[in-house]
Scaffold this motif. Structure first.
Motif, PDB file in Angstrom:
ATOM      1  N   GLN A  80       0.823  -1.207   0.000  1.00 28.51           N
ATOM      2  CA  GLN A  80       0.000   0.000   0.000  1.00 28.51           C
ATOM      3  C   GLN A  80       0.861   1.263   0.000  1.00 28.51           C
ATOM      4  O   GLN A  80       0.549   2.229  -0.698  1.00 28.51           O
ATOM      5  CB  GLN A  80      -0.928   0.012   1.219  1.00 28.51           C
ATOM      6  CG  GLN A  80      -2.055  -0.989   1.113  1.00 28.51           C
ATOM      7  CD  GLN A  80      -2.925  -1.001   2.359  1.00 28.51           C
ATOM      8  OE1 GLN A  80      -2.427  -0.929   3.477  1.00 28.51           O
ATOM      9  NE2 GLN A  80      -4.222  -1.102   2.163  1.00 28.51           N
ATOM     10  N   ILE A  81       1.940   1.258   0.747  1.00 27.16           N
ATOM     11  CA  ILE A  81       2.832   2.413   0.769  1.00 27.16           C
ATOM     12  C   ILE A  81       3.471   2.622  -0.599  1.00 27.16           C
ATOM     13  O   ILE A  81       3.549   3.749  -1.101  1.00 27.16           O
ATOM     14  CB  ILE A  81       3.902   2.257   1.868  1.00 27.16           C
ATOM     15  CG1 ILE A  81       3.243   2.367   3.249  1.00 27.16           C
ATOM     16  CG2 ILE A  81       5.017   3.287   1.711  1.00 27.16           C
ATOM     17  CD1 ILE A  81       4.135   1.958   4.392  1.00 27.16           C
ATOM     18  N   TYR A  87       1.634   6.862  -6.922  1.00 29.43           N
ATOM     19  CA  TYR A  87       0.550   7.768  -7.308  1.00 29.43           C
ATOM     20  C   TYR A  87       0.865   9.209  -6.892  1.00 29.43           C
ATOM     21  O   TYR A  87       0.704  10.148  -7.668  1.00 29.43           O
ATOM     22  CB  TYR A  87      -0.777   7.312  -6.692  1.00 29.43           C
ATOM     23  CG  TYR A  87      -1.920   8.232  -7.030  1.00 29.43           C
ATOM     24  CD1 TYR A  87      -2.553   8.151  -8.264  1.00 29.43           C
ATOM     25  CD2 TYR A  87      -2.349   9.200  -6.124  1.00 29.43           C
ATOM     26  CE1 TYR A  87      -3.599   9.012  -8.586  1.00 29.43           C
ATOM     27  CE2 TYR A  87      -3.388  10.057  -6.439  1.00 29.43           C
ATOM     28  CZ  TYR A  87      -4.001   9.963  -7.670  1.00 29.43           C
ATOM     29  OH  TYR A  87      -5.024  10.819  -7.993  1.00 29.43           O
ATOM     30  N   PHE A  88       1.335   9.380  -5.681  1.00 30.94           N
ATOM     31  CA  PHE A  88       1.629  10.698  -5.139  1.00 30.94           C
ATOM     32  C   PHE A  88       2.708  11.412  -5.951  1.00 30.94           C
ATOM     33  O   PHE A  88       2.544  12.567  -6.352  1.00 30.94           O
ATOM     34  CB  PHE A  88       2.078  10.537  -3.680  1.00 30.94           C
ATOM     35  CG  PHE A  88       2.299  11.831  -2.959  1.00 30.94           C
ATOM     36  CD1 PHE A  88       1.226  12.597  -2.538  1.00 30.94           C
ATOM     37  CD2 PHE A  88       3.578  12.270  -2.689  1.00 30.94           C
ATOM     38  CE1 PHE A  88       1.421  13.784  -1.859  1.00 30.94           C
ATOM     39  CE2 PHE A  88       3.784  13.463  -2.010  1.00 30.94           C
ATOM     40  CZ  PHE A  88       2.702  14.213  -1.597  1.00 30.94           C
ATOM     41  N   ILE A  89       3.802  10.722  -6.235  1.00 37.15           N
ATOM     42  CA  ILE A  89       4.923  11.335  -6.948  1.00 37.15           C
ATOM     43  C   ILE A  89       4.587  11.608  -8.408  1.00 37.15           C
ATOM     44  O   ILE A  89       5.030  12.598  -8.978  1.00 37.15           O
ATOM     45  CB  ILE A  89       6.189  10.466  -6.807  1.00 37.15           C
ATOM     46  CG1 ILE A  89       6.669  10.544  -5.355  1.00 37.15           C
ATOM     47  CG2 ILE A  89       7.280  10.903  -7.763  1.00 37.15           C
ATOM     48  CD1 ILE A  89       7.751   9.554  -5.007  1.00 37.15           C
ATOM     49  N   THR A  90       3.789  10.747  -9.029  1.00 40.69           N
ATOM     50  CA  THR A  90       3.454  10.958 -10.439  1.00 40.69           C
ATOM     51  C   THR A  90       2.269  11.893 -10.630  1.00 40.69           C
ATOM     52  O   THR A  90       1.967  12.270 -11.756  1.00 40.69           O
ATOM     53  CB  THR A  90       3.162   9.617 -11.146  1.00 40.69           C
ATOM     54  OG1 THR A  90       2.065   8.974 -10.491  1.00 40.69           O
ATOM     55  CG2 THR A  90       4.385   8.716 -11.150  1.00 40.69           C
ATOM     56  N   THR A  91       1.599  12.275  -9.568  1.00 38.32           N
ATOM     57  CA  THR A  91       0.411  13.131  -9.672  1.00 38.32           C
ATOM     58  C   THR A  91       0.670  14.566  -9.216  1.00 38.32           C
ATOM     59  O   THR A  91       0.027  15.483  -9.706  1.00 38.32           O
ATOM     60  CB  THR A  91      -0.745  12.527  -8.854  1.00 38.32           C
ATOM     61  OG1 THR A  91      -0.966  11.200  -9.297  1.00 38.32           O
ATOM     62  CG2 THR A  91      -2.032  13.321  -9.030  1.00 38.32           C
ATOM     63  N   GLN A 116       4.153  20.273   7.059  1.00 35.35           N
ATOM     64  CA  GLN A 116       3.004  20.846   6.353  1.00 35.35           C
ATOM     65  C   GLN A 116       3.464  21.394   5.004  1.00 35.35           C
ATOM     66  O   GLN A 116       4.357  22.239   4.940  1.00 35.35           O
ATOM     67  CB  GLN A 116       2.372  21.944   7.187  1.00 35.35           C
ATOM     68  CG  GLN A 116       1.841  21.427   8.509  1.00 35.35           C
ATOM     69  CD  GLN A 116       1.323  22.543   9.384  1.00 35.35           C
ATOM     70  OE1 GLN A 116       0.907  23.587   8.900  1.00 35.35           O
ATOM     71  NE2 GLN A 116       1.346  22.308  10.678  1.00 35.35           N
ATOM     72  N   ILE A 117       2.841  20.888   3.934  1.00 34.46           N
ATOM     73  CA  ILE A 117       3.215  21.314   2.586  1.00 34.46           C
ATOM     74  C   ILE A 117       1.972  21.633   1.763  1.00 34.46           C
ATOM     75  O   ILE A 117       0.868  21.199   2.088  1.00 34.46           O
ATOM     76  CB  ILE A 117       4.043  20.234   1.847  1.00 34.46           C
ATOM     77  CG1 ILE A 117       3.270  18.921   1.751  1.00 34.46           C
ATOM     78  CG2 ILE A 117       5.388  20.036   2.497  1.00 34.46           C
ATOM     79  CD1 ILE A 117       3.938  17.866   0.901  1.00 34.46           C
ATOM     80  N   GLN A 118       2.184  22.402   0.710  1.00 31.79           N
ATOM     81  CA  GLN A 118       1.122  22.688  -0.252  1.00 31.79           C
ATOM     82  C   GLN A 118       1.562  22.038  -1.561  1.00 31.79           C
ATOM     83  O   GLN A 118       2.713  22.146  -1.968  1.00 31.79           O
ATOM     84  CB  GLN A 118       0.980  24.190  -0.447  1.00 31.79           C
ATOM     85  CG  GLN A 118      -0.080  24.579  -1.449  1.00 31.79           C
ATOM     86  CD  GLN A 118      -0.145  26.092  -1.618  1.00 31.79           C
ATOM     87  OE1 GLN A 118       0.845  26.788  -1.490  1.00 31.79           O
ATOM     88  NE2 GLN A 118      -1.332  26.581  -1.900  1.00 31.79           N
ATOM     89  N   LEU A 119       0.638  21.347  -2.224  1.00 33.44           N
ATOM     90  CA  LEU A 119       0.948  20.627  -3.453  1.00 33.44           C
ATOM     91  C   LEU A 119       0.167  21.205  -4.617  1.00 33.44           C
ATOM     92  O   LEU A 119      -0.914  21.752  -4.436  1.00 33.44           O
ATOM     93  CB  LEU A 119       0.571  19.145  -3.313  1.00 33.44           C
ATOM     94  CG  LEU A 119       1.215  18.380  -2.169  1.00 33.44           C
ATOM     95  CD1 LEU A 119       0.565  17.033  -2.020  1.00 33.44           C
ATOM     96  CD2 LEU A 119       2.696  18.242  -2.389  1.00 33.44           C
ATOM     97  N   ARG A 120       0.725  21.037  -5.806  1.00 30.34           N
ATOM     98  CA  ARG A 120      -0.003  21.379  -7.025  1.00 30.34           C
ATOM     99  C   ARG A 120      -0.060  20.135  -7.883  1.00 30.34           C
ATOM    100  O   ARG A 120       0.934  19.456  -8.098  1.00 30.34           O
ATOM    101  CB  ARG A 120       0.696  22.506  -7.769  1.00 30.34           C
ATOM    102  CG  ARG A 120       0.666  23.786  -6.979  1.00 30.34           C
ATOM    103  CD  ARG A 120       0.548  25.000  -7.880  1.00 30.34           C
ATOM    104  NE  ARG A 120       0.380  26.167  -7.036  1.00 30.34           N
ATOM    105  CZ  ARG A 120       1.328  27.048  -6.799  1.00 30.34           C
ATOM    106  NH1 ARG A 120       2.489  26.939  -7.378  1.00 30.34           N
ATOM    107  NH2 ARG A 120       1.088  28.063  -6.011  1.00 30.34           N
ATOM    108  N   ARG A 121      -1.239  19.847  -8.374  1.00 35.39           N
ATOM    109  CA  ARG A 121      -1.459  18.661  -9.200  1.00 35.39           C
ATOM    110  C   ARG A 121      -0.854  18.872 -10.586  1.00 35.39           C
ATOM    111  O   ARG A 121      -0.950  19.947 -11.160  1.00 35.39           O
ATOM    112  CB  ARG A 121      -2.958  18.399  -9.324  1.00 35.39           C
ATOM    113  CG  ARG A 121      -3.306  17.109  -9.964  1.00 35.39           C
ATOM    114  CD  ARG A 121      -4.838  16.949 -10.029  1.00 35.39           C
ATOM    115  NE  ARG A 121      -5.140  15.645 -10.523  1.00 35.39           N
ATOM    116  CZ  ARG A 121      -5.377  14.590  -9.771  1.00 35.39           C
ATOM    117  NH1 ARG A 121      -5.369  14.715  -8.476  1.00 35.39           N
ATOM    118  NH2 ARG A 121      -5.628  13.422 -10.299  1.00 35.39           N
TER     119      ARG A 121
END
Length: 128
Positions: A80-81, A87-91, A116-121
């Motif tokens: 699962q990890i 998914y996280f790294i490619t998205t 705490q981070i902010q992400l952009r898809r």
């Protein structure tokens, strides 16, 4: 497993130099002075606030021990990890850290402020 670097006297035990000591980690959960009815199967005991304080101090949760009784869900958790990270790294890209943070190593390795981070898809057209 630890090796004694010198002769040690611990409580009523003599541990000679170069002797290996292997802790029985799951026994932590069998201590009647810490947990009421510790020998009975009561997995909800960690939901009790008093026990959570003890548990966070010990920073050790090993109800299955190791070896043949190792956690039956360990391989599923690893899978699962791996799927999540893929998914996280490619998205997502452009990680912006919102708050300064630092590592703490007691009772276990962790980031004090939770990283705490902010992400952009990544737009679907740009993903490979």
């Amino acid at each position: 497993m630890r090796e004694a670097k010198e002769d040690i006297r611990y409580q009523d035990y003599d541990i000679p130099k170069r002797c290996f000591v292997v802790p029985f980690l799951s026994a932590v959960h069998l201590n009647e002075t810490v947990y009421e009815e510790a020998l009975n199967f009561k997995p909800w005991r960690w939901m009790i606030p008093e026990n959570q304080a003890i548990f966070s101090f010990l920073a050790l949760f090993a109800p299955f021990g190791g070896g043949a009784r190792f956690c039956p869900g360990a391989e599923l958790a690893r899978l699962q990890i791996a799927l999540f990270l893929h998914y996280f790294i490619t998205t997502f890209r452009l990680w912006n850290q919102l708050k300064e943070d630092r590592m703490s190593f007691f009772p276990s390795a962790r980031l004090v402020n939770g990283f705490q981070i902010q992400l952009r898809r990544i737009p679907d057209d740009d993903r490979k």
